[in-house]
Write a protein that holds these residues in place. Structure first.
Motif, short mmCIF file in Angstrom:
data_model
loop_
_atom_site.label_atom_id
_atom_site.label_comp_id
_atom_site.label_asym_id
_atom_site.label_seq_id
_atom_site.Cartn_x
_atom_site.Cartn_y
_atom_site.Cartn_z
N SER A 1 0.82 -1.22 0.00
CA SER A 1 0.00 0.00 0.00
C SER A 1 0.85 1.26 0.00
O SER A 1 0.31 2.37 -0.12
CB SER A 1 -0.92 0.01 1.22
OG SER A 1 -0.16 0.26 2.38
N PRO B 1 -6.00 5.56 -1.18
CA PRO B 1 -6.80 4.65 -0.36
C PRO B 1 -7.70 3.74 -1.19
O PRO B 1 -7.88 2.56 -0.88
CB PRO B 1 -7.64 5.58 0.50
CG PRO B 1 -6.86 6.84 0.55
CD PRO B 1 -6.09 6.94 -0.72
N ARG B 2 -8.26 4.27 -2.27
CA ARG B 2 -9.17 3.46 -3.07
C ARG B 2 -8.43 2.27 -3.70
O ARG B 2 -8.92 1.15 -3.70
CB ARG B 2 -9.78 4.33 -4.18
CG ARG B 2 -11.23 4.01 -4.49
CD ARG B 2 -11.79 5.08 -5.41
NE ARG B 2 -11.00 5.14 -6.65
CZ ARG B 2 -11.34 4.47 -7.77
NH1 ARG B 2 -12.45 3.77 -7.81
NH2 ARG B 2 -10.61 4.56 -8.84
N VAL C 1 -5.70 0.96 -2.53
CA VAL C 1 -5.33 0.04 -1.45
C VAL C 1 -6.50 -0.91 -1.17
O VAL C 1 -6.32 -2.13 -1.06
CB VAL C 1 -4.96 0.82 -0.17
CG1 VAL C 1 -4.70 -0.15 0.98
CG2 VAL C 1 -3.73 1.68 -0.42
N ALA C 2 -7.68 -0.35 -1.10
CA ALA C 2 -8.86 -1.17 -0.83
C ALA C 2 -9.05 -2.22 -1.92
O ALA C 2 -9.36 -3.38 -1.65
CB ALA C 2 -10.09 -0.28 -0.73
N ASN D 1 0.28 0.05 6.95
CA ASN D 1 -1.12 0.44 6.99
C ASN D 1 -1.90 -0.62 7.78
O ASN D 1 -2.52 -1.52 7.23
CB ASN D 1 -1.62 0.54 5.55
CG ASN D 1 -2.98 1.20 5.48
OD1 ASN D 1 -3.72 1.19 6.47
ND2 ASN D 1 -3.30 1.74 4.33
N ARG E 1 -4.60 -0.73 9.69
CA ARG E 1 -6.05 -0.92 9.59
C ARG E 1 -6.43 -1.77 8.39
O ARG E 1 -7.15 -2.76 8.51
CB ARG E 1 -6.75 0.43 9.48
CG ARG E 1 -6.99 1.09 10.79
CD ARG E 1 -7.53 2.51 10.52
NE ARG E 1 -6.88 3.47 11.39
CZ ARG E 1 -7.33 3.76 12.61
NH1 ARG E 1 -8.40 3.16 13.08
NH2 ARG E 1 -6.71 4.64 13.35
N SER E 2 -5.92 -1.39 7.20
CA SER E 2 -6.35 -2.16 6.04
C SER E 2 -5.77 -3.57 6.06
O SER E 2 -6.42 -4.51 5.61
CB SER E 2 -6.00 -1.43 4.73
OG SER E 2 -4.63 -1.19 4.68
#
Ligand SMILES: Nc1ncnc2c1ncn2[C@@H]1O[C@H](COP(=O)(O)OP(=O)(O)O)[C@@H](O)[C@H]1O
Ligand SMILES: [Mg+2]
Lengths: 355, 292, 238
Positions: free
Chosen positions: C165, C170-171, C173-174, C197, C199-200
């Motif tokens: 990441s 962020p998009r 990464v998701a 990262n 959280r993800s």
């Protein structure tokens, strides 16, 4: 000054030695001394400053030809005295120094294979000057060097070879003395600093390019002196005497002796003289056809030199001096001060290549 | 005008050979960051082998093929036996080891064949054919152009069309990543040296009949010319090596023809110094600075 | 289900100085294991040791019952381990297509390779439009997709991902995390996911390992790590 003492003692010993040796050995000693001038200078350049030069054979040619030209010119004009030799040698040193400055400036920004390549081209290109200016330099044939017999004061039976040995030894001792002092001086530290880390040296305020050029100039002057001595030893100069092989032989002397160590240059120079002689002696004992013997004569030493260069570089990059250092590490503590002294005088014995 | 045509063709023909030889240097440089200073002597070794084989069999072409094959083997052997041990050492070490090989090779050749010049045979006439009364190009020149062209196309095809070529390029650019992707990088380096050995051998076979003759040091001047060509072209670029080779060939031919043949080594020196001082990245470098 | 990768007592470092100290780690097939920890904790070194770039001083690395630690790096892919290094490792001088082919070349070239590469173009639409582009012309996101796709062309059983990441929107990464989840579920791929990262990473991971100063301080189900406020404060900084 310690170095001066050492120089005086070695000069006296060598002087005595020349009386013990027969003319042939005196000539060998002279040849080793002449090699040493160039090898010591090259040690400073490669080992201490980290610049590789494959062009020192060419610098030696620039040292040698003026000796022939000046000696012959003065003799033609009826000036015939021992002092002219000093003038001729100085002319040779000056010419080599000038070429060294030019090459040094061109090389100041170059590293690694680029520097090696440039100096290699110098080594290959310079001998062609003899043909290009064939009117003065007589092409491949070369020039003979007018020399007077040894001074009468030395006695009527004084062998010419011993006189040559004196001249070459004087040059070698002088070179070693100057270079040893230079390596211990501030300038020596500057040279090492530039070798070890150019960026750091620059940040410390060292003019890197100028230092590198100066190292080249010093080294070229030594090569010039060496070339002048070779002119005196051979009593002739020709391009084939200063071919690429000579440059590579010098490299061998410096590497095998131990990069960065003046003592190593002594071992290397002795090797350059002794190995071919040993090979000749060895092959003389064998029953060989004359043709084969002739082919072995120059070439077997060359092959051994090459093999040595490869093996030393791979197996013992510290050279003879590095091996000695390793051995001396293990001698009892009693000898320790002597060892330390030796290390210091060896200057920046080179860890660079082992890094 | 005739003379200009002659010198130009001659320069291009020599340049083609320098280009091939420079390509050999570039192949090794890209993979290992080593300039193979022993490339010249390796080529001479294969040329002597061709000489012996041709004499024994009476056929130029048998010697030719054997020399190319032995160049391939010699390149691999030199890498495996010697250069591998200095690939990770400081650059000075590799240079010195390669020069050791030069002395060794020249010494061994001298022991076997002696130090006299031997004629190097050309398979085709070197007399220029005339077009409209002007001597233009010899059959041998055409052979040189053809051989180098075939070689270049083959090398280009190897690199761009085959899996092996892809591996070799990847290993040259990013050895660590390539290993992670399953490329045996050590093997690609050996292969690179082998290929360079073959290319160098061909260059040697082509250039020696053009007035050099066979001698242990015969390739010294060719080496420095090809090195200069490679630097002119930028050392990293096979295409640059080709252009650099042609440039050096033409310069040497004009200098030799209009000035003095003894001045050609000095012309090489001048060209090299000029390029290193003015455009150290080679004539075709972009804006990226290169540490030289 | 038994472990695909079993690491025990792994000690490794640079120039004789250990960075990893007796690391134990287990990854089961079809799971994602997140490796978390501050900068300099030794996460990258762990991955480099697993793929053979760093030689361990002690310990065992067992993949499916076979010891890996003495294999040359280029053998690892043949055992089913793919490592996407930190900083992505796209070969800038090669085209997108060449990079992708390189990922499966060890299986042999030909039609099978072509099919595997085309599959990646389907999976990563943006790359399909860049086939002939050299790597250095790609955006950061495209490079990450390419590096990931290149690793997948070889159909690995274990994927070692080092900070995928880093520097991505962020998009994207998701999207990558969703893709990893999908690959895990559909193909049984095991992933060792090194992430800053947190959280993800925890959102997709089944297991989590927290490292500090070269040691594993916690190995637990991802949800448990996410819920452990004290642990997060101490080692993960949130
Ligand atoms: N190539 C190297 N040589 C020496 N030390 C290194 C090297 N790479 C990493 N280290 C050291 O190893 C430790 C762990 O680094 P690394 O594995 O990169 O941590 P992380 O990926 O968790 O940020 C750090 O202290 C770092 O300084
Ligand atoms: Mg990291």
């Amino acid at each position: 000054m310690r170095n001066l003492g050492i120089a005086a003692v070695s000069a006296a010993l060598l002087l005595a030695l020349t009386y013990l040796l027969d003319p042939f050995r005196d000539y060998q000693l002279a040849t080793a001394a002449a090699y040493l001038c160039a090898a010591a200078g090259l040690t400073v350049l490669i080992g201490v400053n980290g610049q590789l030069s494959l062009g020192h054979g060419a610098l030696m040619a620039f040292g040698a030809y003026p000796v022939a030209l000046v000696q012959n010119e003065l003799a033609d004009r009826g000036v015939s005295a021992q002092w002219t030799l000093a003038v001729s040698v100085l002319a040779g040193v000056a010419a080599a120094t000038a070429l060294g400055a030019v090459v040094g400036v061109a090389a100041a920004r170059l590293h690694g294979p680029y520097l090696a390549g440039l100096t290699l081209v110098v080594a290959v290109a310079v001998p062609s000057l003899a043909t290009l200016f064939g009117g003065v330099l007589h092409g491949d044939q070369g020039l003979s060097v007018y020399l007077l017999p040894p001074p009468a004061a030395l006695g009527p039976d004084f062998p010419f070879e011993r006189w040559q040995a004196w001249l070459a030894l004087a040059a070698a001792v002088l070179t070693m003395l100057l270079l040893a002092n230079l390596m211990r001086s501030r300038f020596g530290r500057t040279l090492r600093a530039v070798r070890d880390d150019e960026v750091a040296a620059r940040l410390a305020g060292i003019p890197v390019a100028r230092t590198r050029v100066l190292a080249f100039v010093v080294s070229a002057a030594c090569a010039g002196l060496s070339g002048a001595m070779f002119a005196i030893l051979a009593q002739s100069v020709s391009p084939s005497a200063f071919a690429l092989t000579l440059s590579l032989n010098l490299l061998l002397a410096v590497v095998v002796g131990g990069l960065g160590s003046l003592a190593g240059a002594v071992w290397g120079s002795l090797l350059l003289v002794l190995l071919p002689w040993l090979v000749d002696t060895f092959t003389a004992d064998l029953t060989l056809s004359p043709d084969l013997r002739q082919r072995l004569a120059g070439n077997l030493p060359l092959a051994i030199f090459g093999l040595l260069l490869v093996v030393v570089m791979i197996a013992a990059p510290g050279g003879v001096q590095g091996l000695l250092k390793g051995v001396l590490k293990h001698v009892p503590q009693v000898l320790a001060p002597a060892v330390r002294g030796r290390r210091r005088s060896a200057g920046g014995l080179d860890d660079r290549l082992q890094r | 005008m005739d003379r200009f045509v002659f010198l130009t063709v001659d320069g291009l023909s020599r340049g083609a050979v320098y280009a091939a030889f420079a390509l050999a240097l570039v192949l090794i440089w890209r993979g290992t960051r080593i300039i193979n200073f022993a490339q010249g002597v390796m080529a001479v070794v294969t040329a002597y082998l061709a000489y012996s084989i041709s004499n024994a069999t009476g056929s130029y072409w048998v010697g030719f093929i054997v020399a190319l094959a032995s160049g391939l083997v010699l390149g691999a052997v030199v890498e495996l036996a010697v250069m591998r041990r200095v690939e990770h050492a400081p650059p000075l070490n590799a240079v010195i080891v390669a020069l050791g090989l030069v002395l060794f090779g020249q010494g061994v050749l001298g022991m076997i064949y002696g130090n006299q010049y031997r004629p190097a045979e050309a398979p085709f006439s070197r007399v220029a054919m005339t077009v409209a009364g002007v001597p233009v190009v010899s059959r041998y020149d055409l052979f040189v152009f053809g051989a180098v062209l075939v070689l270049m196309l083959a090398v280009a095809a190897l690199f761009t069309r085959t899996a092996t070529g892809l591996r070799m390029r990847a290993a040259a650019f990013e050895p660590m990543v390539s290993r992670l992707l399953g490329v045996n990088v050590a093997r690609t380096l050996t292969l690179g040296w082998a290929l360079a050995g073959l290319v160098g051998a061909l260059a040697g076979l082509l250039v020696l009949p053009t007035g050099l003759g066979l001698h242990p040091t015969a390739m010294d001047l060719v080496f420095v010319s090809a090195f200069t060509a490679a630097v002119v072209g930028g050392l990293d670029s096979p295409a640059g090596a080709v252009v650099g080779g042609l440039v050096v060939g033409l310069v040497l031919s004009y200098v030799g023809g209009y000035v003095d043949s003894a001045a050609t080594p000095l012309a090489v020196l001048g060209l090299l110094v000029a390029v290193l001082l003015v455009r150290p990245g080679g004539l075709f470098s972009g804006t990226t600075a290169r540490r030289v | 289900m038994s472990a695909l990768l079993e690491v025990t007592g792994l000690t490794a470092g640079y120039h004789g100085v250990p960075v990893l100290h007796e690391v134990d780690l287990t990854v089961r097939a079809g799971t994602i294991c997140a490796v978390l920890g501050a900068n300099g904790a030794g996460k990258t070194t762990l991955l480099r040791t697993l793929s053979g770039l760093v030689r361990p001083a002690a310990g065992r690395i067992v993949l499916d019952g076979a010891e890996l630690r003495d294999l040359p790096v280029h053998e690892l892919v043949r055992r089913g381990v793919a490592h996407v290094p930190e900083g992505r490792g796209v070969i800038a001088e090669l085209t997108v297509d060449e990079n992708l082919r390189l990922g499966g070349l060890w299986r042999g070239g030909g039609r099978a390779l072509r099919q595997a590469v085309d599959q990646m173009y389907e999976l990563f639409g943006p790359l399909a439009q860049r086939r002939g582009y050299p790597g250095h012309l790609l955006s950061g996101g495209e490079r990450q997709l390419l590096a990931l796709g290149r690793a997948l062309v070889g159909r690995p059983r274990l994927l070692l991902l080092d900070e995928p990441s880093l520097g991505l929107a962020p998009r994207l990464v998701a999207q990558i995390m969703a893709l990893l989840r999908q690959l895990r579920d559909d193909t049984g791929l095991a992933v060792l996911l090194v992430e800053q990262n947190v959280r993800s990473a925890l959102s997709v991971a089944d297991q989590a390992v927290v490292m500090s100063l070269g040691r594993v301080v916690t190995a637990a189900p991802a949800a448990q790590v996410a819920d452990d406020a004290a642990l997060r404060h101490a080692y993960l900084g949130f």
